[in-house]
Each structure stands twice: as C-alpha cells, then as structure tokens.
Design an enzyme around this catalytic site. Structure first.
Site, PDB file in Angstrom:
ATOM      1  N   SER A 247       0.811  -1.220   0.000  1.00  0.00           N
ATOM      2  CA  SER A 247       0.000   0.000   0.000  1.00  0.00           C
ATOM      3  C   SER A 247       0.847   1.274   0.000  1.00  0.00           C
ATOM      4  O   SER A 247       0.529   2.214  -0.738  1.00  0.00           O
ATOM      5  CB  SER A 247      -0.958  -0.001   1.192  1.00  0.00           C
ATOM      6  OG  SER A 247      -1.900  -1.018   1.026  1.00  0.00           O
ATOM      7  N   LYS A 294      -9.678  -4.565  11.125  1.00  0.00           N
ATOM      8  CA  LYS A 294     -10.842  -4.144  10.326  1.00  0.00           C
ATOM      9  C   LYS A 294     -12.158  -4.178  11.101  1.00  0.00           C
ATOM     10  O   LYS A 294     -13.022  -3.342  10.893  1.00  0.00           O
ATOM     11  CB  LYS A 294     -10.979  -5.046   9.096  1.00  0.00           C
ATOM     12  CG  LYS A 294     -10.028  -4.693   7.978  1.00  0.00           C
ATOM     13  CD  LYS A 294     -10.298  -5.554   6.760  1.00  0.00           C
ATOM     14  CE  LYS A 294      -9.253  -5.264   5.705  1.00  0.00           C
ATOM     15  NZ  LYS A 294      -9.412  -6.056   4.504  1.00  0.00           N
ATOM     16  N   ASP A 331     -13.148  -2.497   0.222  1.00  0.00           N
ATOM     17  CA  ASP A 331     -12.919  -3.881  -0.220  1.00  0.00           C
ATOM     18  C   ASP A 331     -14.092  -4.328  -1.097  1.00  0.00           C
ATOM     19  O   ASP A 331     -13.919  -5.062  -2.068  1.00  0.00           O
ATOM     20  CB  ASP A 331     -12.830  -4.831   0.989  1.00  0.00           C
ATOM     21  CG  ASP A 331     -11.460  -4.780   1.647  1.00  0.00           C
ATOM     22  OD1 ASP A 331     -10.504  -4.300   1.004  1.00  0.00           O
ATOM     23  OD2 ASP A 331     -11.347  -5.209   2.814  1.00  0.00           O
ATOM     24  N   GLY A 356     -13.644 -15.193   6.518  1.00  0.00           N
ATOM     25  CA  GLY A 356     -13.000 -14.110   7.268  1.00  0.00           C
ATOM     26  C   GLY A 356     -13.449 -12.748   6.755  1.00  0.00           C
ATOM     27  O   GLY A 356     -14.517 -12.635   6.122  1.00  0.00           O
ATOM     28  N   GLY A 462      -5.950 -11.047  -7.752  1.00  0.00           N
ATOM     29  CA  GLY A 462      -6.077 -10.271  -6.516  1.00  0.00           C
ATOM     30  C   GLY A 462      -5.535  -8.860  -6.639  1.00  0.00           C
ATOM     31  O   GLY A 462      -6.016  -7.940  -5.977  1.00  0.00           O
TER      32      GLY A 462
HETATM   33  P1  NAP Z   1      -8.984 -13.642   7.605  1.00  0.00           P
HETATM   34  O1  NAP Z   1     -10.035 -12.772   8.162  1.00  0.00           O
HETATM   35  O2  NAP Z   1      -7.863 -14.078   8.446  1.00  0.00           O
HETATM   36  O3  NAP Z   1      -9.719 -14.954   7.032  1.00  0.00           O
HETATM   37  C1  NAP Z   1      -8.995 -16.005   6.441  1.00  0.00           C
HETATM   38  C2  NAP Z   1      -9.957 -17.102   5.987  1.00  0.00           C
HETATM   39  O4  NAP Z   1      -9.200 -18.014   5.252  1.00  0.00           O
HETATM   40  C3  NAP Z   1     -10.616 -17.848   7.129  1.00  0.00           C
HETATM   41  O5  NAP Z   1     -11.940 -18.118   6.769  1.00  0.00           O
HETATM   42  C4  NAP Z   1      -9.803 -19.140   7.197  1.00  0.00           C
HETATM   43  O6  NAP Z   1     -10.514 -20.269   7.624  1.00  0.00           O
HETATM   44  C5  NAP Z   1      -9.467 -19.328   5.758  1.00  0.00           C
HETATM   45  N1  NAP Z   1      -8.252 -20.123   5.503  1.00  0.00           N
HETATM   46  C6  NAP Z   1      -6.995 -19.799   5.779  1.00  0.00           C
HETATM   47  N2  NAP Z   1      -6.149 -20.736   5.318  1.00  0.00           N
HETATM   48  C7  NAP Z   1      -6.913 -21.677   4.734  1.00  0.00           C
HETATM   49  C8  NAP Z   1      -6.640 -22.906   4.082  1.00  0.00           C
HETATM   50  N3  NAP Z   1      -5.399 -23.328   3.903  1.00  0.00           N
HETATM   51  N4  NAP Z   1      -7.661 -23.618   3.601  1.00  0.00           N
HETATM   52  C9  NAP Z   1      -8.905 -23.180   3.750  1.00  0.00           C
HETATM   53  N5  NAP Z   1      -9.243 -22.035   4.359  1.00  0.00           N
HETATM   54  C10 NAP Z   1      -8.254 -21.286   4.848  1.00  0.00           C
HETATM   55  O7  NAP Z   1      -8.316 -12.970   6.318  1.00  0.00           O
HETATM   56  P2  NAP Z   1      -9.002 -11.954   5.286  1.00  0.00           P
HETATM   57  O8  NAP Z   1      -8.790 -10.561   5.715  1.00  0.00           O
HETATM   58  O9  NAP Z   1     -10.383 -12.409   5.016  1.00  0.00           O
HETATM   59  O10 NAP Z   1      -8.090 -12.175   4.011  1.00  0.00           O
HETATM   60  C11 NAP Z   1      -8.166 -13.397   3.275  1.00  0.00           C
HETATM   61  C12 NAP Z   1      -7.257 -13.266   2.059  1.00  0.00           C
HETATM   62  O11 NAP Z   1      -7.753 -12.256   1.204  1.00  0.00           O
HETATM   63  C13 NAP Z   1      -5.844 -12.895   2.438  1.00  0.00           C
HETATM   64  O12 NAP Z   1      -4.942 -13.660   1.698  1.00  0.00           O
HETATM   65  C14 NAP Z   1      -5.726 -11.461   2.024  1.00  0.00           C
HETATM   66  O13 NAP Z   1      -4.434 -11.144   1.575  1.00  0.00           O
HETATM   67  C15 NAP Z   1      -6.695 -11.398   0.853  1.00  0.00           C
HETATM   68  N6  NAP Z   1      -7.187 -10.025   0.684  1.00  0.00           N
HETATM   69  C16 NAP Z   1      -6.860  -9.410  -0.462  1.00  0.00           C
HETATM   70  C17 NAP Z   1      -7.265  -8.122  -0.676  1.00  0.00           C
HETATM   71  C18 NAP Z   1      -6.901  -7.464  -1.963  1.00  0.00           C
HETATM   72  O14 NAP Z   1      -6.960  -6.239  -2.034  1.00  0.00           O
HETATM   73  N7  NAP Z   1      -6.570  -8.212  -2.993  1.00  0.00           N
HETATM   74  C19 NAP Z   1      -8.006  -7.433   0.289  1.00  0.00           C
HETATM   75  C20 NAP Z   1      -8.349  -8.101   1.484  1.00  0.00           C
HETATM   76  C21 NAP Z   1      -7.917  -9.407   1.662  1.00  0.00           C
HETATM   77  P3  NAP Z   1     -10.870 -20.523   9.167  1.00  0.00           P
HETATM   78  O15 NAP Z   1     -12.128 -19.748   9.414  1.00  0.00           O
HETATM   79  O16 NAP Z   1     -11.035 -21.974   9.249  1.00  0.00           O
HETATM   80  O17 NAP Z   1      -9.701 -20.028   9.945  1.00  0.00           O
END
Ligand code: NAP
Length: 655
Positions: A247, A294, A331, A356, A462
């Site tokens: 960022s 967040k 987002d 998440g 992404g």
């Molecule tokens: P978060 O709140 O920590 O949620 C992560 C989710 O992923 C949870 O539901 C978790 O499951 C699941 N998970 C993690 N590892 C897994 C695996 N190996 N197999 C299956 N499920 C798995 O994170 P978040 O903020 O939602 O972000 C998620 C992803 O989106 C991140 O990689 C982040 O970089 C990406 N993202 C990208 C942008 C962008 O601008 N491109 C913006 C926001 C987020 P459990 O509930 O079982 O723990």
C-alpha cells in the site's frame, strides 16, 4: 546538508570509498561507519584525499563500540583516536557515543573539536524507548554541537514520544531523532518535519546499519521526504504484520502522480488503541485498515457507510471536517467492480471460499446484488454464521465438485506469500466454474490461479482488487480520480521483482542440463496490465463515485467511543457525511514550531563556514514513474547483486 544522510558500511576500505563515491552522486551526505572495518585506520588514512576531491560531500564519521551497538572492538581511547583522525581528514561531524563521552569526560569532545569537526553526541537504546527528556538532560551536560537520540520503538506510541521530543527541541535546530524498529518507521520519514535536522538512510536494501532503516532512494522518491512540510497531509496503512504491504508503494505513487501534498506511511500495530493514540496526536487525515483491525476499529468510529456497518468491517478511515473518524469499506468495490465488468451478477451462482473479513465483504456485497452465494469454509461453523447473517447458503465440500458455478472466489489466505498452511481449500477437480477470482495478490500467480489457468477458466487476479480498493481510498481522501494505471504498474512491477528475487539462484555451470528449466521458471506466466484490466481501461474507472452516506454503526451506539477528536480540527461540528477535508485548506492543528523545512545547523564557528558552503543535495533525478522503488531484497541477494560477497563479513549487518 540535506534531510537524508546515507550510512556507508562495507567490508574493506576500498569498498567503503567506492560505495561512498557511488552513493554521493545522488545523496552527498554520508556517514562513514568506521566501526564496520576491522582496521578503521585503513579508511581514515584515505579519507582526506577522497573528501578533498569531492567538496560537495558532507561527512560524518562513526566508530561505535560493540558494547554500544556498533562493531568496534577497541577501547574508548582508541575510538577517539580514529574519530580524531577522521576529523583531521575532513569529516565535518563526528559521532561520539554518550558512553564514551562519560568515560573520557569533556576531554574527548575537546580533542575532536580541536581536530576541526563538530561533535554529534549520540544515544542509542536497542531495546526500548526510555524517558527521552532524561536522556536529553544527560547529554546536555556535555553541550554537544548536535544531539543524536535513537531509541527503539516497540509500539507506535513510542514513536510519538520521539516526535514530541523533536518538536520540543526543534527551536534549537541541533537534534537528530529516529526510532529504530518497524514501529519507528514513521519517525524516519516524519522526523525532519517535526524538527530533526536530518534522518539516516541505508544505501540500498540489504545495506541497513540499524533496524528499520529505509533506503535513501525510498525516502527521496517514494516518501518525497524533501517536500514534507507542515501542510503535508499524513495518511497510513495500519495493521500487523505490515512491512510486506504494497500500500505505501501504491498510494505514495498515486500522491506523487497527482501532485497531492501528502505522504502515506506504514503504521505497524495490532492495537486499535495505539492506532487511535497516533491518529489523535498526529495530523493524520486517513488510514487504510488491514488485518487484524478491520472489525475491531468499528466501535471507535463516529459513523460508517451502510455497507461497513452491515458487514461489520471497515478498511478505510477518514478524518472529517469535524475532526472525527468515519469509516468506509472499499474492499467491497474492489470485489464487485472487477466482477461486474465480466459477469452479469444478477442470479449468478457464486462460491466464496473462506469466512474471514474479505469473505464477509464478498458475501454481503454479492447477496445484495442478487447473486446466489454459497460459502465453503475450513471451519464450517463460521461459514454457517456468515451465511445466516448475509442471507447466503453453506455448501458441503463433497457437493462442491458436483456443482457448476459462474464464479469461484478465493477469500482464504491459502497461497498467500508467507502463509504456512498448505492445505488447498479446493482441488483442481473441484474447480468447476466460468471465472475464478483470486483475492490473494502476493504472489501474483497463486496455486489456485495456476489450476484455473490450466483448466482454461477465466482468471481475475487479486492485484485488481488491491488496486481498486486502494484507488477508491485515494478518491475518498483526495476527491481526485485515482491514477489506477500507474498504481497497478508499480505494484505489478514490485511483485514481479519480488517473485524473481525469491527464485533459487541460477544453477551453477556444471548443472547445465537444468538451465532451461530455471529459465522457464524465471519466466513463469505473469500478467500484463491489459490482462489485469481486460474489460475496462483504467482511465474510465478514474471518475470518483459519490461517497456513500455514513450511518451510525450499531456498535458505535452501544460503545462509548474513545475520544479521537482530532487536534487537526479547530471547531467541532455536528456529525455529518464524512467528506474528506479538502486538501491544504485547513491549517494543521499541530503547527510545527520548526521554522523551515531544511533546518539550519548551529555549528562551532570553525566548522560553520565549511559546511555552509556545501551544496544542497540535488533533488532525486529519476522519477518513480520511470523507476519504481525496489522491493526489499533479501540481504544476501542485495549484497550479491552489488558485488561478490567478501569472505570476511556476514551479509546482514547487525547494526
Ligand atoms: P482472515 O479474516 O484471516 O480470514 C482467512 C480465511 O481463510 C478464514 O476463513 C480461514 O478459515 C481461511 N483459511 C486460511 N487458510 C486456509 C486454508 N489453507 N484452507 C482453507 N481455508 C483457509 O483474512 P481476510 O482478511 O479475510 O483475508 C483473506 C485473504 O484475502 C488474504 O490472503 C488477504 O491477503 C486477501 N485479501 C486481499 C485483498 C486485496 O486487495 N486483494 C483485500 C483483502 C484481503 P478458518 O475460518 O477456518 O480459519
């Protein structure tokens, strides 16, 4: 003297002088780290002719002893001898540790001054931030020409203590202050704005001489440190871990491109309270909020847009005209925008992997657009909860392969650079869809993207979401269209560079048969800008949408918000739509006491004239547009890229 002094550390005298000559072409203000050499005299004996031939250079000599965080193993007396030789060789300033001064009394300072240099008395704490007023008082007993105060910031508020000291002492114009560590990053950029005479930088990635040091090029070109003044608006990205975040690269590039007088910093914190303290104390106008803040930040906001309130997460803070904080969720736009351009959303069958923060944004937004949303999560109970809240369905894993979806969205962190869990949320056989949207943006080509491509499924990357959500933040904060093409270009470039650096080194000559494979890997598919934005040129997206109307979030009603009334606002107003304050319209609440952007130095008379005649450093020649700031290389690679690593020295420097 400029605002940036580059620390030069090397393994030999020749390497040090060569490096200094190279660096001085861009930044003619150098610190020679004599203590990094086994025999400092090998360089001090050559400094005289080196500096004589380069009269534009301002030079600091440092020979910090091991006990005080440096590498010099000699005695305090020997340290003084090296520093005196450096002063006689033409170094304008000599760094003398407070511990050495206390051991040798005023004699040490007299010797250095008699040799023709100004004394910069230095204090370092590699573990914490002590009472800085007491530190200053301890140093003041020696009446040094300059004070250098360098504690370690363990938290963001530690950095505030340092900035406050700088502000308090800025009238004197002879204090240099920096907080080490990732929580101290803001002091490296904002220090001069608060009264630090200058700041220290590394010559390149991998050549840091202190924890958290930033390269001179990054300070000059990305953070535009020479243009930061009282009217410069401060923004940042808050979360933890944050050092990997793209960022700052993306938003600072946008500020520069659109000539917005603003700077965007990494605010390393996992504590909302610490973040609010910083926002309250500094004239910060907006913050990007990321994991893990967040959701936690919501109760502290005066209002949020309706979507953030429903989703229960916000990624964008804005300080309104009333000085209060408002929340938005960009987002959502980052997910819906790229999808809308490719798929008719009404009635579309969408599978969201994960439950998440990112999944929440996707599910709520897509249900609202009449998609038929199914959720699959590793922890089923979380999927059930989200489905119930948003009006979506839960799907069992054994049903996924049998169902055809228009879109599959990966909102898990599977595949993310640095993620430890290698269990895929979906196999190749189970991916049965028209479009696959990968929210993970680092790396560009994730395992799921590779599967989708191999199956001929259209891929949305992404990085597209990342740029879209950042562009919307830029628009909310500045009221200007975001330069999306440029934002995308720099992030793509940085991610590609990072991927290249992460590859194993080229095979040695003897492994010639492997060579084509290595080359193949190096050229692994990575998208072009047109591939990332296939359906809509970025310029079209550059028209800012109207701001959503904020509503009071339920949580904010229940919870007494922490007082975050900004000092930036002169007159509190009743809560109203969170419009960003127009740039440069209002005076900052905390005007600096320092009188200018380039603090002048009070020097001993002998030295004053010599230093005054030095030219100011030339502004950075290469624009960031033509040469994006390099992504951090691993120390070893950076050193290797510059020169073959000498046998003696470890690649990563301790200090
Ligand atoms: P978060 O709140 O920590 O949620 C992560 C989710 O992923 C949870 O539901 C978790 O499951 C699941 N998970 C993690 N590892 C897994 C695996 N190996 N197999 C299956 N499920 C798995 O994170 P978040 O903020 O939602 O972000 C998620 C992803 O989106 C991140 O990689 C982040 O970089 C990406 N993202 C990208 C942008 C962008 O601008 N491109 C913006 C926001 C987020 P459990 O509930 O079982 O723990």
């Amino acid at each position: 003297m400029g605002r940036v002094c580059v620390a030069i550390a090397a393994n030999s005298a020749t390497e040090m002088l060569n490096r200094a000559a190279e660096v001085a072409r861009e930044t003619p203000f150098l610190e020679f780290r004599l203590d990094e050499l086994e025999k400092p005299q090998l360089v001090t004996s050559r400094l005289k002719s080196f500096l004589f031939d380069r009269p534009l250079i301002t030079a600091i000599a440092t020979c910090r002893r091991k006990a005080n965080g440096g590498s010099f193993t000699g005695t305090a007396q020997e340290e003084i001898e090296h520093l005196v030789t450096a002063a006689k060789s033409g170094c304008h300033i000599v760094d003398l540790e407070i511990e050495t001064a206390e051991a040798l009394k005023a004699l040490a300072l007299e010797k250095i001054r008699a040799a023709g240099a100004a004394v910069m008395l230095s204090f370092h704490d590699f573990k914490s931030t002590p009472d800085l007023d007491a530190v200053y008082a301890r140093m003041a007993k020696f009446s040094p020409d300059f004070y250098k105060i360098v504690p370690t910031a363990k938290t963001l508020p530690d950095s505030l203590k340092l900035l406050k000291l700088l502000e308090d002492k800025c009238e004197d114009g002879n204090v240099v202050g920096i907080s080490m560590g990732s929580c101290g990053m803001i002091t490296r950029v904002l220090g001069p704005r608060f009264g630090s005479m200058f700041t220290f930088a590394s010559a390149a990635n991998g050549e840091e001489t202190a924890p958290g040091q930033i390269t001179a090029r990054t300070l000059n070109e990305l953070y535009r440190i020479n243009t930061i003044e009282a009217a410069t608006r401060i923004y940042g990205v808050a979360g933890s871990p944050i050092s990997h975040s793209m960022s700052p690269l993306m938003i600072n590039t946008a500020f520069r491109r659109e000539t917005v007088n603003a700077v965007y910093l990494a605010l390393d914190t996992a504590s909302v309270k610490d973040l609010l303290k910083v926002v309250d104390s500094l004239p910060i106008h907006g913050v990007s909020v990321t994991m893990p803040l967040k959701e936690e930040v919501l109760p502290y906001l005066i209002k949020t847009d309706p979507l953030s309130a429903r989703i229960g997460a916000c990624n964008t803070l804005v300080r309104g005209d009333d000085g209060k904080l408002y929340g938005f969720n960009t987002d959502v736009g980052g997910i819906v925008g790229p999808l809308e351009r490719r798929v008719p959303l009404r009635g579309a069958k969408v599978l969201v992997l994960g439950a998440g923060g990112a999944a929440r944004a996707a599910v709520f937004a897509l249900v609202q657009r009449n998609c038929e949303v199914s959720i699959l999560n590793r922890t089923p109970v979380k999927a059930q909860k989200l489905a119930k809240q948003a009006g979506a369905k839960v799907i069992k894993r054994d049903q996924v392969g049998k169902t055809r979806f228009d879109v599959v969205i990966n909102a898990t962190s599977y595949g993310m650079s640095g993620a430890k869990d290698v269990t895929a949320p979906l196999t190749a056989e189970e991916m049965n869809c028209g479009h696959f949207f990968e929210l993970v943006y680092n790396p560009i080509e994730t395992p799921l993207v590779k599967i989708a491509r191999a199956k001929g499924i259209a891929v949305i990357l992404g990085i597209e979401m990342f740029v879209q959500q950042g562009a919307r933040q830029f628009e909310i904060w500045t009221g200007k269209p975001a330069p999306q093409d440029e934002m995308l270009r720099v992030v793509l470039h940085a991610l590609r560079q990072q991927a290249e650096n992460a590859l194993p080194p080229e095979p040695a000559a003897k492994a010639e048969t492997n060579a084509p494979i290595a080359v193949e890997q190096r050229k692994a598919p990575s998208p072009s800008i047109s591939e990332v934005h296939p359906a809509k040129p970025a310029t079209k997206a550059a028209t800012p949408k109207p701001l959503p109307k904020p509503v009071a979030p339920a949580a904010a009603v229940k919870t007494a918000p922490v007082k975050v009334a900004a000092k930036a606002s002169s007159k509190p107003q009743p809560a109203k739509a969170a419009r960003p304050t127009p740039p440069a319209k209002k005076a900052l609440a905390k005007p600096l006491k320092s009188k200018s952007n380039s603090p002048t130095l009070a020097r001993p008379a002998a030295k004053k004239q010599a230093v005054a005649s030095k030219n100011k450093p030339a502004p950075a020649k290469k624009s960031i547009a033509s040469k994006p700031v390099a992504v951090k290389k691993p120390a070893k690679r950076a050193a290797a890229a510059r020169k073959p690593a000498p046998a003696k020295k470890p690649a990563a420097r301790k200090k």
